[in-house]
Each structure stands twice: as structure tokens, then as C-alpha cells.
Design a protein around this motif. Structure first.
Motif, PDB file in Angstrom:
ATOM      1  N   VAL A 137       0.843  -1.196   0.000  1.00 10.67           N
ATOM      2  CA  VAL A 137       0.000   0.000   0.000  1.00 10.67           C
ATOM      3  C   VAL A 137       0.879   1.246   0.000  1.00 10.67           C
ATOM      4  O   VAL A 137       2.035   1.216   0.425  1.00 10.67           O
ATOM      5  CB  VAL A 137      -0.959   0.037   1.212  1.00 10.67           C
ATOM      6  CG1 VAL A 137      -1.924  -1.131   1.178  1.00 10.67           C
ATOM      7  CG2 VAL A 137      -0.199   0.077   2.526  1.00 10.67           C
ATOM      8  N   ALA A 138       0.290   2.340  -0.484  1.00 11.30           N
ATOM      9  CA  ALA A 138       0.923   3.660  -0.405  1.00 11.30           C
ATOM     10  C   ALA A 138      -0.171   4.659  -0.051  1.00 11.30           C
ATOM     11  O   ALA A 138      -1.086   4.873  -0.845  1.00 11.30           O
ATOM     12  CB  ALA A 138       1.594   4.032  -1.719  1.00 11.30           C
ATOM     13  N   PRO A 139      -0.129   5.244   1.137  1.00  9.81           N
ATOM     14  CA  PRO A 139      -1.193   6.166   1.566  1.00  9.81           C
ATOM     15  C   PRO A 139      -0.869   7.623   1.275  1.00  9.81           C
ATOM     16  O   PRO A 139       0.296   8.034   1.227  1.00  9.81           O
ATOM     17  CB  PRO A 139      -1.254   5.922   3.072  1.00  9.81           C
ATOM     18  CG  PRO A 139       0.153   5.552   3.437  1.00  9.81           C
ATOM     19  CD  PRO A 139       0.761   4.879   2.240  1.00  9.81           C
ATOM     20  N   GLU A 140      -1.941   8.390   1.065  1.00  8.69           N
ATOM     21  CA  GLU A 140      -1.853   9.844   0.960  1.00  8.69           C
ATOM     22  C   GLU A 140      -2.697  10.419   2.096  1.00  8.69           C
ATOM     23  O   GLU A 140      -3.884  10.145   2.193  1.00  8.69           O
ATOM     24  CB  GLU A 140      -2.396  10.329  -0.385  1.00  8.69           C
ATOM     25  CG  GLU A 140      -1.675   9.751  -1.588  1.00  8.69           C
ATOM     26  CD  GLU A 140      -2.365  10.095  -2.899  1.00  8.69           C
ATOM     27  OE1 GLU A 140      -3.436  10.752  -2.853  1.00  8.69           O
ATOM     28  OE2 GLU A 140      -1.856   9.711  -3.951  1.00  8.69           O
ATOM     29  N   MET A 141      -2.087  11.217   2.954  1.00 11.74           N
ATOM     30  CA  MET A 141      -2.779  11.747   4.130  1.00 11.74           C
ATOM     31  C   MET A 141      -3.137  13.214   3.929  1.00 11.74           C
ATOM     32  O   MET A 141      -2.250  14.043   3.722  1.00 11.74           O
ATOM     33  CB  MET A 141      -1.885  11.621   5.372  1.00 11.74           C
ATOM     34  CG  MET A 141      -1.447  10.217   5.716  1.00 11.74           C
ATOM     35  SD  MET A 141      -0.580  10.194   7.297  1.00 11.74           S
ATOM     36  CE  MET A 141       0.844  11.214   6.934  1.00 11.74           C
ATOM     37  N   GLU A 142      -4.413  13.517   3.986  1.00 13.49           N
ATOM     38  CA  GLU A 142      -4.870  14.907   3.932  1.00 13.49           C
ATOM     39  C   GLU A 142      -5.347  15.328   5.320  1.00 13.49           C
ATOM     40  O   GLU A 142      -5.975  14.550   6.036  1.00 13.49           O
ATOM     41  CB  GLU A 142      -6.010  15.056   2.921  1.00 13.49           C
ATOM     42  CG  GLU A 142      -5.602  14.745   1.494  1.00 13.49           C
ATOM     43  CD  GLU A 142      -6.762  14.800   0.516  1.00 13.49           C
ATOM     44  OE1 GLU A 142      -6.509  14.670  -0.693  1.00 13.49           O
ATOM     45  OE2 GLU A 142      -7.925  14.955   0.962  1.00 13.49           O
ATOM     46  N   PHE A 143      -5.044  16.576   5.682  1.00 15.84           N
ATOM     47  CA  PHE A 143      -5.503  17.100   6.969  1.00 15.84           C
ATOM     48  C   PHE A 143      -5.537  18.617   6.889  1.00 15.84           C
ATOM     49  O   PHE A 143      -5.004  19.227   5.951  1.00 15.84           O
ATOM     50  CB  PHE A 143      -4.593  16.640   8.115  1.00 15.84           C
ATOM     51  CG  PHE A 143      -3.162  17.085   7.991  1.00 15.84           C
ATOM     52  CD1 PHE A 143      -2.711  18.253   8.609  1.00 15.84           C
ATOM     53  CD2 PHE A 143      -2.241  16.338   7.266  1.00 15.84           C
ATOM     54  CE1 PHE A 143      -1.388  18.666   8.497  1.00 15.84           C
ATOM     55  CE2 PHE A 143      -0.918  16.750   7.140  1.00 15.84           C
ATOM     56  CZ  PHE A 143      -0.490  17.905   7.759  1.00 15.84           C
ATOM     57  N   PHE A 144      -6.186  19.222   7.867  1.00 15.23           N
ATOM     58  CA  PHE A 144      -6.282  20.684   7.938  1.00 15.23           C
ATOM     59  C   PHE A 144      -5.492  21.200   9.126  1.00 15.23           C
ATOM     60  O   PHE A 144      -5.542  20.626  10.220  1.00 15.23           O
ATOM     61  CB  PHE A 144      -7.736  21.131   8.110  1.00 15.23           C
ATOM     62  CG  PHE A 144      -8.533  21.199   6.837  1.00 15.23           C
ATOM     63  CD1 PHE A 144      -8.669  22.402   6.155  1.00 15.23           C
ATOM     64  CD2 PHE A 144      -9.160  20.074   6.337  1.00 15.23           C
ATOM     65  CE1 PHE A 144      -9.419  22.476   4.987  1.00 15.23           C
ATOM     66  CE2 PHE A 144      -9.906  20.132   5.168  1.00 15.23           C
ATOM     67  CZ  PHE A 144     -10.037  21.337   4.486  1.00 15.23           C
ATOM     68  N   LEU A 145      -4.787  22.297   8.917  1.00 17.49           N
ATOM     69  CA  LEU A 145      -4.304  23.128  10.008  1.00 17.49           C
ATOM     70  C   LEU A 145      -5.356  24.210  10.215  1.00 17.49           C
ATOM     71  O   LEU A 145      -5.769  24.875   9.249  1.00 17.49           O
ATOM     72  CB  LEU A 145      -2.957  23.747   9.663  1.00 17.49           C
ATOM     73  CG  LEU A 145      -1.809  22.751   9.463  1.00 17.49           C
ATOM     74  CD1 LEU A 145      -0.568  23.470   8.938  1.00 17.49           C
ATOM     75  CD2 LEU A 145      -1.503  22.009  10.756  1.00 17.49           C
ATOM     76  N   VAL A 146      -5.824  24.358  11.445  1.00 18.12           N
ATOM     77  CA  VAL A 146      -6.916  25.293  11.725  1.00 18.12           C
ATOM     78  C   VAL A 146      -6.560  26.151  12.936  1.00 18.12           C
ATOM     79  O   VAL A 146      -5.695  25.803  13.740  1.00 18.12           O
ATOM     80  CB  VAL A 146      -8.249  24.544  11.987  1.00 18.12           C
ATOM     81  CG1 VAL A 146      -8.632  23.695  10.781  1.00 18.12           C
ATOM     82  CG2 VAL A 146      -8.177  23.690  13.253  1.00 18.12           C
ATOM     83  N   ALA A 147      -7.241  27.280  13.042  1.00 20.16           N
ATOM     84  CA  ALA A 147      -7.075  28.129  14.224  1.00 20.16           C
ATOM     85  C   ALA A 147      -7.541  27.362  15.456  1.00 20.16           C
ATOM     86  O   ALA A 147      -8.416  26.496  15.376  1.00 20.16           O
ATOM     87  CB  ALA A 147      -7.880  29.409  14.057  1.00 20.16           C
ATOM     88  N   ARG A 148      -6.947  27.676  16.604  1.00 19.73           N
ATOM     89  CA  ARG A 148      -7.370  27.028  17.848  1.00 19.73           C
ATOM     90  C   ARG A 148      -8.878  27.189  18.026  1.00 19.73           C
ATOM     91  O   ARG A 148      -9.416  28.285  17.848  1.00 19.73           O
ATOM     92  CB  ARG A 148      -6.653  27.638  19.048  1.00 19.73           C
ATOM     93  CG  ARG A 148      -5.239  27.134  19.247  1.00 19.73           C
ATOM     94  CD  ARG A 148      -4.611  27.786  20.461  1.00 19.73           C
ATOM     95  NE  ARG A 148      -3.288  27.248  20.726  1.00 19.73           N
ATOM     96  CZ  ARG A 148      -3.038  26.256  21.584  1.00 19.73           C
ATOM     97  NH1 ARG A 148      -4.042  25.683  22.231  1.00 19.73           N
ATOM     98  NH2 ARG A 148      -1.814  25.837  21.783  1.00 19.73           N
TER      99      ARG A 148
END
Length: 451
Positions: A137-148
Motif C-alpha cells: 500500500v501507499a497512503p496519501e494523508m490529507e488534513f487541515f491546520l486550523v485556528a485554535r
């Protein structure tokens, strides 16, 4: 150096070289992918071969409540936790010198605990190995940086960048957009280096403050361990710079969601060849069988790929989330995409998986569908050559329906284990029931005075 450290990866040994190791975190991933366990002085860890945790950690919901035990009385017997020293990794954000070690869990008769997500993935990998195959497998990780966000009643906002402006949306692949929160990215790189993890690339995604990290292909259990560690590490890096990192599938209204696309290939263990390509480089029947297995069985796996009520907010049209079972070559509108590659790297990308899933269970569920296709020998429907976004819905659109589909699927029960399916269903039903007891702002705004 302690004897157990000699069994650990080089990065862990280098991290403590010339320094006094203070603490070891003994951790077990639970159903949600949360790290459970205990920390202990390094000197004590060196003297014991295992420790114990109650099996009820696999009945704990994301809210901290306890689900009903489908296997009988809630007596909470102890499990035996045995360290897997190959997972030893630095915790470089701590004030003292700390290592973390993932532990495998067994019952008191020495059998793997069926509800443990790492054991579930190992079970699926074992099915491949029994056929002479090695899944990759080869994963692609998406995520958000958000204000506190310290008030859950307030909407999530993008983070403040170095320019003093909030991160902008619709800046996919922009290097300048990544530079806006470059200090967080720098810490992610530094932490990853200390932990011995290889990042294949970091890029800006389409959402405001949305980042994608790609990992190199490899063994499913090893890569699930890395994602498990990465999630914690990325959160810690964000906190250093006065923002949050979130892996929610849909944290910001009106923005794209976060996926964990998984690329799959299968290697013949005897020859080392990719079974999706024949000696002349053409696609094999096994390649098509794998796709057919995904088309047939993914509806029963959605509860594992989209494990929360929020997950289904990503499954909406026109937000770059394919909600279909079509397949196509280099077609990002299909749920199952065949990327451009040479014969040796021929692979299938499952684009339905949410980043909020437990990585062990996301890999296990996706690989289980492909395995069933390989053993059933069915053929997929015709390749989609156009816009698959306009395809009819074929997948469960809410958590309740997804759980019903999973529980009723005998093939998924057989490959994942009925014991695990029942525990997972119990935990998720409890979470779903809790959610239905909460009245949302939408309901108060539109129903309070109008119905």
C-alpha cells in the motif's frame, strides 16, 4: 544501551545515543486509532517483558463512553500487551528523552485479541500470505491546520499565516500557500526525521489550510503504524505554533473534506513480481478481479472507511470526493482510479477512504475487498471514460446504513472476523445514538419557528 534497544530501529537508537532515556510510552491503538496504554520509567520498562490492559479499551467510544459488550458480560479481563520493538520511535516533542513502542495484545491463552485493529490488519495480510501474495500500500494523508478552537459551538476557521492573513482556499499545489504555515511543516519534517519516517512529499490541497503528506509504498502494517504515529506527531507540531491539526473528514463548512487515498498492489512472494502485470507488461486478470472485489464489497466496508457521522459530510457532489464505485485510468472522478505507471508499479487507488478512519482498519477493509475479488474471480463492469461524479449513488450515505450493510455481509465477517465486526458495530452504534441526541444549530435555525 539496554538490550531491548538493540532490537529497535536505528533512528530510535540514534535519538537516545549519548543521552539518558527517561521514559517509555507503551501504547495500543484502539478502535478509533487513539493511543491507549501507559508511560513508565525506562528502567522499569527494561525489566519487564509485558504488561496488562483491560480488553474494554476496544469498547470505548470516541466520546469516552462504553459500548455494550456483544460477547457477554462486561467483566474487563486483562489482555497481555507485548512490545513490538520494531515500532520503537522517538517522541521528540516531549521535554525529556522519551520513546514510544506499539504493543500487540493477546488474551491470557496467548491468542491475538480479535477486536484489536492491528490484529485485524495482520489477519488480512495473513490471508494474502497464505495464497503466496504480499499486499503493498501507499497512503496519501490529507488534513487541515486550523485556528485554535476551544468552543465547540463556534465554527472552525483556517489558521493565521505568517502574512497575518488567514490561509486561503482554492490554492491547490501552491508552494506559497504551504509557506504561510511553514514553521509547522518544518517541525513535521524534523519530527519525522527523528522518528525515522520517510515523507515522499508535502503539498497544499484545495482547502484553506489543507495539507497532503504522501508516504512511500510498503508493508501495510508498517505503514499503518507510521500513520498512527504521524497523526500524533502532526498534532504536536501544530500545537507548538498556536494552531490545531485535525483529521476530521469535513471540519470546515464549504471546504473540501480530507481523504486518505490508498494505492494498492500485490506482489507474488516467490517471484517478487507485481501480479497486476504479466511478463509482457499488460494488465492481468488478477488486476481486474481486484477491482471487481472492490466494486462488489466496498459498500460493506464503508463503515470502516467512513467511521463517524461527520465522515458522510465528505460524500457530497462537487467537492472532489468521488462517491461511486466506478473505475478508470487516470480519472480522478472515479472512486477507483488506476494511476499512470509502469507495469512494475501498476496499482489501484481507493479514493473513498476518509482521513478520519483508523489506518489499520482502513487498510484492512480496503485490502479485504481486493482479496475477496482475487478469490472470487469476478470481472468488473466497464471502465468509466467520462465524468463519474454524475454516477448514481451506490454507497451508504449515513453511518447507520453503513453499519447495517457491514453487519449483514457474510464475506466481510469471514475475512475481518465476526468477533471484530460485532465489537465495531457496538461501538459505532453507541456513538451514532449519542449524536442523534444532540440538537444542531441548523435544526434550531430552520425548525424552531417554522414547523
Amino acid at each position: 544501551m539496554a538490550d531491548w534497544l538493540k532490537q529497535s530501529p536505528a533512528a530510535a537508537r540514534e535519538y537516545v545515543e549519548g543521552r539518558r532515556l527517561d521514559e517509555v510510552e507503551c501504547i495500543v491503538p484502539d478502535i478509533a486509532g487513539v493511543a491507549r496504554g501507559k508511560a513508565m520509567p525506562a528502567s522499569k520498562f527494561a525489566r519487564q517483558e509485558s504488561f496488562y490492559l483491560p480488553n474494554s479499551i476496544f469498547l470505548q467510544t470516541i466520546t469516552g463512553e462504553w459500548a455494550d459488550n456483544p460477547q457477554g458480560a462486561f467483566t474487563e479481563p486483562d489482555m497481555v500487551c507485548v512490545p513490538d520493538f520494531s515500532t520503537t520511535s522517538a517522541s521528540p516533542w516531549t521535554n525529556d528523552v522519551t520513546l514510544q513502542v506499539i504493543h500487540d495484545v493477546f488474551d491470557q491463552q496467548g491468542e491475538p485479541v480479535p477486536a484489536a485493529p492491528r490484529n485485524v490488519l495482520r489477519r488480512i495480510v495473513g490471508l494474502y500470505e497464505a495464497r503466496g501474495w504480499q499486499p503493498i500500500v501507499a497512503p496519501e494523508m490529507e488534513f487541515f491546520l486550523v485556528a485554535r478552537n476551544i468552543d465547540p459551538n463556534q465554527p472552525i476557521q483556517p489558521p493565521m499565516g505568517r502574512s497575518g492573513r488567514r490561509a486561503a482556499a482554492k490554492q491547490a499545489y501552491s508552494v506559497s500557500a504551504v509557506d504561510e504555515y511553514g514553521r509547522v511543516i518544518d517541525d513535521i519534517y524534523d519530527f519525522a526525521e527523528a522518528q525515522g519516517f520517510e515523507i515522499d512529499g508535502i503539498l497544499q490541497e484545495g482547502g484553506a489550510g489543507q495539507v497532503e503528506i504522501n508516504l512511500a509504498h510498503g508493508d501495510p502494517v508498517h505503514l499503518a503504524d507510521q500513520i498512527f504515529f504521524f497523526k500524533r506527531m502532526i498534532r504536536e507540531a501544530a500545537l507548538r505554533h498556536d494552531c490545531f491539526a485535525t483529521f476530521m473528514a469535513k471540519p470546515i463548512e464549504g471546504e473540501p473534506g480530507s481523504a486518505m487515498h490508498i494505492h494498492h498492489s500485490v506482489i507474488d512472494r516467490a517471484s517478487g513480481a507485481n501480479i497486476f502485470s504479466d511478463p509482457q507488461g499488460a494488465e492481468t486478470p488478477e488486476f481486474l478481479h481486484f477491482i471487481a472485489g472492490m466494486q462488489t464489497h466496498l459498500p460493506a466496508a464503508v463503515a470502516l472507511l467512513a467511521p463517524y457521522v461527520n465522515s458522510y459530510r465528505r460524500y457530497v457532489p462537487d467537492f472532489a470526493a468521488p462517491i461511486n464505485l466506478e473505475w478508470g485510468r487516470d480519472n480522478r472522478t472515479t472512486g477507483l482510479r488506476v494511476p499512470i505507471s509502469g507495469p512494475e508499479a501498476r496499482r489501484i487507488e481507493n479514493r473513498l477512504v476518509g482521513m478520519d478512519c483508523n489506518p489499520y482498519l482502513g487498510f484492512a477493509a480496503s485490502l479485504a475487498c481486493g482479496y475477496l475479488g482475487l478469490t472470487e474471480g469476478k470481472m468488473p463492469r466497464a471502465e468509466c471514460l467520462g465524468d463519474a461524479y454524475i454516477s448514481e449513488d451506490e454507497l451508504p450515505t449515513n453511518l447507520g446504513d453503513a453499519l447495517d450493510t457491514m453487519v449483514d455481509s457474510q464475506p466481510m465477517r469471514e475475512v475481518l472476523g465476526s468477533g471484530f465486526v460485532d465489537v465495531y458495530d457496538s461501538v459505532k452504534r453507541n456513538e451514532y445514538k449519542e449524536f442523534l441526541q444532540v440538537i444542531s444549530p441548523w435544526e434550531r435555525e430552520h425548525l424552531l419557528l417554522n414547523v
